[in-house]
Design a protein around this motif. Structure first.
Motif, PDB file in Angstrom:
ATOM      1  N   THR A   1      77.436  51.883  59.256  1.00 25.57           N
ATOM      2  CA  THR A   1      77.161  52.607  58.015  1.00 25.57           C
ATOM      3  C   THR A   1      75.725  52.350  57.582  1.00 25.57           C
ATOM      4  O   THR A   1      75.322  51.204  57.368  1.00 25.57           O
ATOM      5  CB  THR A   1      78.127  52.184  56.891  1.00 25.57           C
ATOM      6  N   PHE A   2      74.973  53.418  57.480  1.00 26.39           N
ATOM      7  CA  PHE A   2      73.576  53.368  57.054  1.00 26.39           C
ATOM      8  C   PHE A   2      73.526  53.760  55.593  1.00 26.39           C
ATOM      9  O   PHE A   2      74.185  54.709  55.173  1.00 26.39           O
ATOM     10  CB  PHE A   2      72.750  54.343  57.906  1.00 26.39           C
ATOM     11  N   SER A   3      72.740  53.023  54.800  1.00 22.68           N
ATOM     12  CA  SER A   3      72.600  53.371  53.387  1.00 22.68           C
ATOM     13  C   SER A   3      71.143  53.276  52.960  1.00 22.68           C
ATOM     14  O   SER A   3      70.365  52.500  53.519  1.00 22.68           O
ATOM     15  CB  SER A   3      73.469  52.460  52.518  1.00 22.68           C
ATOM     16  N   LEU A   4      70.806  54.095  51.984  1.00 21.05           N
ATOM     17  CA  LEU A   4      69.492  54.051  51.354  1.00 21.05           C
ATOM     18  C   LEU A   4      69.641  53.442  49.974  1.00 21.05           C
ATOM     19  O   LEU A   4      70.631  53.686  49.287  1.00 21.05           O
ATOM     20  CB  LEU A   4      68.907  55.457  51.195  1.00 21.05           C
ATOM     21  N   ARG A   5      68.638  52.666  49.580  1.00 18.05           N
ATOM     22  CA  ARG A   5      68.591  52.112  48.229  1.00 18.05           C
ATOM     23  C   ARG A   5      67.144  51.895  47.841  1.00 18.05           C
ATOM     24  O   ARG A   5      66.250  51.866  48.679  1.00 18.05           O
ATOM     25  CB  ARG A   5      69.389  50.814  48.122  1.00 18.05           C
ATOM     26  N   ARG A   6      66.939  51.739  46.553  1.00 16.20           N
ATOM     27  CA  ARG A   6      65.614  51.404  46.033  1.00 16.20           C
ATOM     28  C   ARG A   6      65.222  50.031  46.586  1.00 16.20           C
ATOM     29  O   ARG A   6      66.030  49.106  46.598  1.00 16.20           O
ATOM     30  CB  ARG A   6      65.667  51.375  44.511  1.00 16.20           C
ATOM     31  N   ALA A   7      63.985  49.913  47.028  1.00 13.36           N
ATOM     32  CA  ALA A   7      63.496  48.635  47.558  1.00 13.36           C
ATOM     33  C   ALA A   7      63.381  47.599  46.447  1.00 13.36           C
ATOM     34  O   ALA A   7      63.063  47.927  45.303  1.00 13.36           O
ATOM     35  CB  ALA A   7      62.143  48.834  48.231  1.00 13.36           C
ATOM     36  N   ARG A   8      63.643  46.357  46.811  1.00 12.45           N
ATOM     37  CA  ARG A   8      63.434  45.214  45.924  1.00 12.45           C
ATOM     38  C   ARG A   8      62.274  44.397  46.482  1.00 12.45           C
ATOM     39  O   ARG A   8      61.982  44.446  47.674  1.00 12.45           O
ATOM     40  CB  ARG A   8      64.699  44.351  45.867  1.00 12.45           C
ATOM     41  N   LYS A   9      61.646  43.627  45.631  1.00 17.85           N
ATOM     42  CA  LYS A   9      60.500  42.839  46.071  1.00 17.85           C
ATOM     43  C   LYS A   9      60.860  41.905  47.224  1.00 17.85           C
ATOM     44  O   LYS A   9      60.053  41.663  48.122  1.00 17.85           O
ATOM     45  CB  LYS A   9      59.887  42.067  44.914  1.00 17.85           C
ATOM     46  N   GLY A  10      62.065  41.422  47.237  1.00 21.29           N
ATOM     47  CA  GLY A  10      62.517  40.556  48.318  1.00 21.29           C
ATOM     48  C   GLY A  10      62.577  41.259  49.670  1.00 21.29           C
ATOM     49  O   GLY A  10      62.637  40.607  50.712  1.00 21.29           O
ATOM     50  N   ASP A  11      62.555  42.590  49.664  1.00 19.96           N
ATOM     51  CA  ASP A  11      62.550  43.365  50.911  1.00 19.96           C
ATOM     52  C   ASP A  11      61.164  43.450  51.537  1.00 19.96           C
ATOM     53  O   ASP A  11      61.021  43.898  52.669  1.00 19.96           O
ATOM     54  CB  ASP A  11      63.018  44.812  50.658  1.00 19.96           C
ATOM     55  N   LEU A  12      60.152  43.040  50.788  1.00 26.36           N
ATOM     56  CA  LEU A  12      58.768  43.244  51.225  1.00 26.36           C
ATOM     57  C   LEU A  12      58.470  42.695  52.621  1.00 26.36           C
ATOM     58  O   LEU A  12      57.858  43.414  53.424  1.00 26.36           O
ATOM     59  CB  LEU A  12      57.811  42.681  50.177  1.00 26.36           C
ATOM     60  N   PRO A  13      58.883  41.498  52.990  1.00 33.37           N
ATOM     61  CA  PRO A  13      58.580  41.029  54.353  1.00 33.37           C
ATOM     62  C   PRO A  13      59.138  41.956  55.443  1.00 33.37           C
ATOM     63  O   PRO A  13      58.463  42.237  56.431  1.00 33.37           O
ATOM     64  CB  PRO A  13      59.229  39.643  54.416  1.00 33.37           C
ATOM     65  N   ARG A  14      60.337  42.455  55.239  1.00 38.25           N
ATOM     66  CA  ARG A  14      60.921  43.339  56.259  1.00 38.25           C
ATOM     67  C   ARG A  14      60.236  44.707  56.258  1.00 38.25           C
ATOM     68  O   ARG A  14      60.023  45.294  57.315  1.00 38.25           O
ATOM     69  CB  ARG A  14      62.428  43.477  56.012  1.00 38.25           C
ATOM     70  N   ILE A  15      59.887  45.225  55.088  1.00 41.76           N
ATOM     71  CA  ILE A  15      59.161  46.497  55.012  1.00 41.76           C
ATOM     72  C   ILE A  15      57.830  46.369  55.740  1.00 41.76           C
ATOM     73  O   ILE A  15      57.453  47.239  56.536  1.00 41.76           O
ATOM     74  CB  ILE A  15      58.934  46.919  53.539  1.00 41.76           C
ATOM     75  N   LEU A  16      57.117  45.276  55.497  1.00 41.74           N
ATOM     76  CA  LEU A  16      55.821  45.071  56.140  1.00 41.74           C
ATOM     77  C   LEU A  16      55.962  44.943  57.647  1.00 41.74           C
ATOM     78  O   LEU A  16      55.126  45.446  58.409  1.00 41.74           O
ATOM     79  CB  LEU A  16      55.130  43.850  55.553  1.00 41.74           C
ATOM     80  N   ALA A  17      57.020  44.283  58.089  1.00 39.36           N
ATOM     81  CA  ALA A  17      57.256  44.173  59.534  1.00 39.36           C
ATOM     82  C   ALA A  17      57.478  45.556  60.143  1.00 39.36           C
ATOM     83  O   ALA A  17      56.974  45.847  61.235  1.00 39.36           O
ATOM     84  CB  ALA A  17      58.462  43.272  59.808  1.00 39.36           C
ATOM     85  N   LEU A  18      58.193  46.426  59.440  1.00 39.76           N
ATOM     86  CA  LEU A  18      58.391  47.794  59.930  1.00 39.76           C
ATOM     87  C   LEU A  18      57.066  48.551  59.980  1.00 39.76           C
ATOM     88  O   LEU A  18      56.791  49.273  60.939  1.00 39.76           O
ATOM     89  CB  LEU A  18      59.389  48.546  59.043  1.00 39.76           C
TER      90      LEU A  18
END
Length: 165
Positions: free
Chosen positions: A18-35
């Motif tokens: 199951t894939f879901s979209l949500r608003r990013a949280r600041k704690g997601d930043l390391p993974r977003i940057l890796a992407l």
């Protein structure tokens, strides 16, 4: 605006679960940057050693209702991201447009329809917001991305230009 559990904006079944979209949280930043850094272009332009500029940018995006930073999750892991921005304009009879930026899907999920789900959701949001068009740019070297966006109905109608400062 960090919250413990951001509500899902969209959920869908994909091959891996199951894939879901949500608003990013600041704690997601390391993974977003890796992407963002996980390709030939991102690897040369992102500097993950200094997180401060990214944190400032996140705070500005998160505080502005005209911008939405989205992450895609699968089994609790951030596996995709994009930014959706709304831009007012005088052309096209004073219409609004939506700008999609920084679309990334983890390499292991490519080909499962995750990118199409994200873009179709963004297009739906733009329609709900009353935008007259959705626009995006993609580097000329990203030939596979060009094919992807064309399949979704995007037309390479303009020649984009940038000036690095």
């Amino acid at each position: 605006m960090e919250s413990a559990a951001a509500p899902a904006l969209m959920t869908a079944a994909v091959d891996s679960g199951t894939f879901s979209l949500r608003r990013a949280r600041k704690g997601d930043l390391p993974r977003i940057l890796a992407l963002l850094a996980d390709d030939q272009l991102g690897a040369t332009r992102e500097n993950l050693e200094d997180p401060a500029p990214y944190e400032h940018a996140f705070d500005a995006i998160d505080a502005d209702p005209a911008h939405l930073l989205v992450v895609g999750e699968l089994a609790g892991d951030v596996v995709a991201t994009f930014q959706l921005s709304y831009l007012p304009g005088l052309s096209r009879r004073g219409s609004w447009r939506a700008q999609i930026e920084a679309v990334r899907v983890s390499e292991v999920l490519r080909g499962q329809g995750v990118g199409a789900l994200m873009i179709q959701w963004a297009i739906g949001q733009a329609r709900e917001r009353g935008c007259s068009l959705v626009q995006l740019t993609t580097d000329k070297s990203r030939v596979a991305a060009h094919r992807f966006y064309s399949r979704l109905g995007f037309v390479a109608s303009h020649e984009g230009m940038k000036l690095t400062l």
